[in-house]
Write a protein that holds these residues in place. Structure first.
Motif, PDB file in Angstrom:
ATOM      1  N   GLN A  74       6.186 -38.725 -62.186  1.00  0.00           N
ATOM      2  CA  GLN A  74       5.475 -39.971 -62.463  1.00  0.00           C
ATOM      3  C   GLN A  74       5.956 -41.084 -61.545  1.00  0.00           C
ATOM      4  N   GLU A  75       7.251 -41.125 -61.279  1.00  0.00           N
ATOM      5  CA  GLU A  75       7.799 -42.136 -60.369  1.00  0.00           C
ATOM      6  C   GLU A  75       7.259 -41.939 -58.957  1.00  0.00           C
ATOM      7  N   LEU A  76       7.122 -40.688 -58.533  1.00  0.00           N
ATOM      8  CA  LEU A  76       6.557 -40.419 -57.209  1.00  0.00           C
ATOM      9  C   LEU A  76       5.126 -40.932 -57.104  1.00  0.00           C
ATOM     10  N   GLN A  77       4.354 -40.805 -58.182  1.00  0.00           N
ATOM     11  CA  GLN A  77       2.963 -41.237 -58.158  1.00  0.00           C
ATOM     12  C   GLN A  77       2.822 -42.752 -58.202  1.00  0.00           C
ATOM     13  N   THR A  78       3.704 -43.425 -58.947  1.00  0.00           N
ATOM     14  CA  THR A  78       3.536 -44.862 -59.149  1.00  0.00           C
ATOM     15  C   THR A  78       4.518 -45.711 -58.354  1.00  0.00           C
ATOM     16  N   GLY A  79       5.566 -45.110 -57.814  1.00  0.00           N
ATOM     17  CA  GLY A  79       6.609 -45.868 -57.129  1.00  0.00           C
ATOM     18  C   GLY A  79       6.181 -46.371 -55.758  1.00  0.00           C
ATOM     19  N   LEU A  80       6.986 -47.248 -55.194  1.00  0.00           N
ATOM     20  CA  LEU A  80       6.718 -47.786 -53.868  1.00  0.00           C
ATOM     21  C   LEU A  80       6.871 -46.691 -52.823  1.00  0.00           C
ATOM     22  N   SER A  81       6.039 -46.781 -51.809  1.00  0.00           N
ATOM     23  CA  SER A  81       6.027 -45.767 -50.765  1.00  0.00           C
ATOM     24  C   SER A  81       6.366 -46.403 -49.423  1.00  0.00           C
ATOM     25  N   ARG A  82       7.007 -45.620 -48.572  1.00  0.00           N
ATOM     26  CA  ARG A  82       7.263 -46.074 -47.206  1.00  0.00           C
ATOM     27  C   ARG A  82       7.040 -44.907 -46.268  1.00  0.00           C
ATOM     28  N   GLU A  83       6.852 -45.236 -44.997  1.00  0.00           N
ATOM     29  CA  GLU A  83       6.595 -44.195 -44.005  1.00  0.00           C
ATOM     30  C   GLU A  83       7.738 -44.142 -43.002  1.00  0.00           C
ATOM     31  N   MET A  84       8.050 -42.918 -42.584  1.00  0.00           N
ATOM     32  CA  MET A  84       9.066 -42.685 -41.554  1.00  0.00           C
ATOM     33  C   MET A  84       8.460 -41.752 -40.519  1.00  0.00           C
ATOM     34  N   HIS A  85       8.654 -42.090 -39.256  1.00  0.00           N
ATOM     35  CA  HIS A  85       8.144 -41.251 -38.178  1.00  0.00           C
ATOM     36  C   HIS A  85       9.334 -40.711 -37.409  1.00  0.00           C
ATOM     37  N   GLY A  86       9.373 -39.386 -37.235  1.00  0.00           N
ATOM     38  CA  GLY A  86      10.499 -38.801 -36.526  1.00  0.00           C
ATOM     39  C   GLY A  86      10.368 -37.311 -36.345  1.00  0.00           C
ATOM     40  N   THR A  87      11.467 -36.707 -35.930  1.00  0.00           N
ATOM     41  CA  THR A  87      11.519 -35.269 -35.674  1.00  0.00           C
ATOM     42  C   THR A  87      12.469 -34.630 -36.686  1.00  0.00           C
ATOM     43  N   ILE A  88      12.043 -33.504 -37.224  1.00  0.00           N
ATOM     44  CA  ILE A  88      12.873 -32.782 -38.197  1.00  0.00           C
ATOM     45  C   ILE A  88      14.013 -32.099 -37.439  1.00  0.00           C
ATOM     46  N   VAL A  89      15.244 -32.484 -37.757  1.00  0.00           N
ATOM     47  CA  VAL A  89      16.417 -31.898 -37.111  1.00  0.00           C
ATOM     48  C   VAL A  89      16.814 -30.616 -37.833  1.00  0.00           C
ATOM     49  N   SER A  90      16.901 -30.685 -39.165  1.00  0.00           N
ATOM     50  CA  SER A  90      17.267 -29.494 -39.930  1.00  0.00           C
ATOM     51  C   SER A  90      16.838 -29.656 -41.387  1.00  0.00           C
ATOM     52  N   VAL A  91      16.663 -28.517 -42.024  1.00  0.00           N
ATOM     53  CA  VAL A  91      16.377 -28.461 -43.456  1.00  0.00           C
ATOM     54  C   VAL A  91      17.421 -27.544 -44.067  1.00  0.00           C
ATOM     55  N   SER A  92      18.163 -28.061 -45.031  1.00  0.00           N
ATOM     56  CA  SER A  92      19.223 -27.280 -45.661  1.00  0.00           C
ATOM     57  C   SER A  92      18.633 -26.116 -46.463  1.00  0.00           C
ATOM     58  N   ASP A  93      19.390 -25.040 -46.560  1.00  0.00           N
ATOM     59  CA  ASP A  93      18.977 -23.877 -47.349  1.00  0.00           C
ATOM     60  C   ASP A  93      19.495 -23.954 -48.779  1.00  0.00           C
ATOM     61  N   THR A  94      20.455 -24.849 -49.022  1.00  0.00           N
ATOM     62  CA  THR A  94      21.105 -24.936 -50.326  1.00  0.00           C
ATOM     63  C   THR A  94      20.493 -26.057 -51.150  1.00  0.00           C
ATOM     64  N   PRO A  95      19.802 -25.722 -52.244  1.00  0.00           N
ATOM     65  CA  PRO A  95      19.230 -26.774 -53.081  1.00  0.00           C
ATOM     66  C   PRO A  95      20.300 -27.509 -53.887  1.00  0.00           C
TER      67      PRO A  95
END
Length: 151
Positions: A74-95
Motif C-alpha cells: 500500500q505504501e508503494l502505491q500511495t507513497g512519494l515516487s522519485r526517478e533514478m537514471h543509471g546503470t545496474i552494477v550488481s544485484v545481490s543473490d542473498t535476500p
C-alpha cells in the motif's frame, strides 16, 4: 513491476490465515470454557496456556508478516515516487528483509552524479528486472524499486 494482483493475493492470504487460526482458537477456547464450570482442572490448566501459545504463534508467524507486507504494498502505491537514471552494477543473490518484504540489494551507478546507490528489489520480482550492465530508469518509493524501465 507491482500490480493490483499482488495486493489481492496478500489480502487473500491474510483472510486464509485468519480463517485457519480463528476456528482453532475457538475450539481451544470452547474446551477451556467448558472445563471451568465442570471443574476439570487439568484440562483448564492445559487449554489456557495452549490458547495463548496458539494465538501468539498464529499471529507472529503468519498474520503479522503478511499484514506488514500488505502495508508495504500500500505504501508503494500511495507513497512519494522519485526517478533514478543509471546503470545496474550488481544485484545481490542473498535476500534480506526490509520494510516487510524480502528484497535483493541492487547497486546502481547514477548517470548524472557518477555516484553509486543501493536500492532494493523485491526478491519475488527479480525475474522481471533487467540484467547487470543495463542502463535503466528506476521509479522508486523510498529505496524500494517500483518500476524498472530499460533505456
Amino acid at each position: 513491476m507491482y500490480t493490483d494482483r499482488d495486493t489481492i493475493e496478500i489480502t487473500n492470504k491474510l483472510r486464509k490465515n485468519w480463517a485457519v487460526l480463528t476456528p482453532a482458537l475457538l475450539v481451544i477456547l470452547g474446551f477451556y470454557i467448558w472445563a471451568l464450570p465442570q471443574r476439570v482442572e487439568w484440562l483448564a490448566m492445559v487449554m489456557g496456556p495452549l490458547l495463548f501459545v496458539t494465538a501468539c504463534f498464529g499471529i507472529i508467524a503468519y498474520i503479522y508478516p503478511n499484514a506488514k507486507y500488505r502495508r508495504f504494498l500500500q505504501e508503494l502505491q500511495t507513497g512519494l515516487s522519485r526517478e533514478m537514471h543509471g546503470t545496474i552494477v550488481s544485484v545481490s543473490d542473498t535476500p534480506e528483509e526490509q520494510d516487510g518484504a524480502m528484497v535483493l540489494p541492487v547497486h546502481l551507478l547514477l548517470t548524472e552524479e557518477q555516484d553509486e546507490r543501493i536500492v532494493y528489489l523485491n526478491a519475488s520480482k527479480a525475474d522481471l528486472f533487467p540484467k547487470t550492465g543495463t542502463e535503466v530508469l528506476l521509479r522508486c518509493c523510498g529505496r524500494h524499486i517500483r518500476e524498472a524501465i530499460p533505456t
